[in-house]
Design an enzyme around this catalytic site. Structure first.
Site, PDB file in Angstrom:
ATOM      1  CD  GLU A   1       2.560  -2.364  -1.565  1.00  0.00           C
ATOM      2  OE1 GLU A   1       3.319  -2.744  -2.468  1.00  0.00           O
ATOM      3  OE2 GLU A   1       1.461  -2.901  -1.330  1.00  0.00           O
TER       4      GLU A   1
ATOM      5  CD  GLU B   1      -4.332  -4.316  -3.358  1.00  0.00           C
ATOM      6  OE1 GLU B   1      -4.586  -3.441  -4.216  1.00  0.00           O
ATOM      7  OE2 GLU B   1      -3.442  -5.166  -3.506  1.00  0.00           O
TER       8      GLU B   1
END
Length: 354
Positions: free
Chosen positions: A229, A161
């Site tokens: 996202e 991430e």
């Protein structure tokens, strides 16, 4: 000498067969022939999805499908459905382990999930998340963790991430170590401490530009795809257009190269208040499996309580009448008269239900 004579005969017979036009098979190796220098071969549809295939889909504009899985049964379902990519996500922390965030799950716990999924999903490309705390300290730590996810977890690639310089450096180091990497931009759940919670990203000019810039930086670091996202659809469309690699959207609108959802979310499995709290707004529920599970469990409890389960139909293991009588006699000899009576009553009741 007899052993050597036998070997000689085998070799002579094999040579004679070769002379007659048949192929001489390997006698001393379990390595298949023509695996390294045999030239390119067509992809078997039953083999694992490869990065080459994903690139070809992306080039043709064919959408890529990605779903999370955390155990063997869910992995088998993804395999049967023909999903392209199976992500063993750190979302298991919330979905499987019941935490409020993805932060608590450990690398060792993730490896257990990875191994279970690898046993069930034989066709999708397998991607394992690097959990929080397993790759931030240094590039050495990041590479070591990624290696474990492949060697011990059975994964084909990893996902990490964020787009901070250290994360981009880590992604580059992992790629240079020979491991495929998916980047993750936008809402990055591992960073909720600095994001202030599970908040969408890209909703103002500065944040939107950052999503695109970070995506490009991760591409240049060698990532083969980017998960976007919880960003607005125009921002995801811009990132997708700016990149040469696929984008996989989750709450990012329809303009990505593919989509990913959490297995339990899309099946509607999570019914109790904790799960209702963590089920995202963007998720479409393609079934309401949780309702079916709850109904089945309630029916099971009711039938056990009222004695209708198990019936004779679900008591399949039989003992002959003569064996029952002999068994009762043995119980009597052992001084277990009550046990003999219980066995006799059970035999009569089972017989009556036939």
């Amino acid at each position: 000498m007899a052993i050597f004579s036998s070997i000689s005969r085998t070799l002579r017979n094999s040579y004679c067969s070769l002379q007659k036009g048949t192929t001489l098979s390997r006698l001393m190796s379990n390595v298949p022939e023509n695996t390294v220098y045999g030239g390119p071969k067509p992809q078997n549809p039953n083999q694992r999805v490869t990065l080459t295939q994903l690139r070809q889909k992306h080039k043709k504009g064919e959408p890529i499908t990605m779903v999370t899985a955390y155990d063997y049964p869910s992995a088998v379902h993804l395999d049967t459905a023909g999903i392209d990519i199976c992500l063993v996500g750190d979302s298991a922390s919330m979905v499987v382990h019941g935490h409020d965030t993805t932060l608590p799950i450990t690398l060792d716990e993730m490896l257990v999930h990875c191994r279970a999924v690898a046993r069930g999903a034989k066709t999708p490309l397998l991607v394992g998340d690097l959990p929080f705390g397993s790759y931030e300290s240094s590039t050495n730590q990041a590479v070591d963790t990624a290696v474990r996810v492949l060697k011990e977890g059975g994964m084909d690639a990893i996902k990490l991430e964020g787009g901070a310089p250290s994360r981009i450096t880590a992604a580059k180091a992992i790629v240079e170590a020979g491991i495929a990497v998916i980047g993750h931009v936008g809402l990055t759940p591992q960073a909720i401490s600095v994001l202030g919670g599970f908040r969408p990203q890209g909703r103002n000019v500065e944040s939107a530009v950052k999503v695109v810039e970070t995506s490009v930086a991760l591409q240049e670091a060698g990532c083969f795809a980017i998960v976007l996202e919880c960003v607005p659809a125009p921002v995801a469309a811009a990132a997708t257009s700016a990149l040469r690699i696929p984008t996989i959207g989750i709450g990012a609108g329809p303009f990505c190269s593919g989509q990913v959802l959490v297995y339990h979310d899309l099946l509607g499995m999570l019914q109790h208040p904790h799960h209702a709290k963590v089920t995202p707004k963007f998720c479409k529920q393609y079934a309401h499996v949780g309702d079916i599970i709850s109904k089945a469990l309630s029916e099971y409890k009711e039938e056990v309580t009222n004695g209708s389960f198990p019936s004779s139909a679900h008591s399949p293991y039989k003992i002959g009448r003569s064996d029952v009588d002999a068994f009762l006699n043995e119980l009597q000899k052992m001084g277990l008269g009550d046990a003999a009576s219980a066995a006799a009553d059970a035999a009569e009741k089972i017989e009556a239900t036939k």
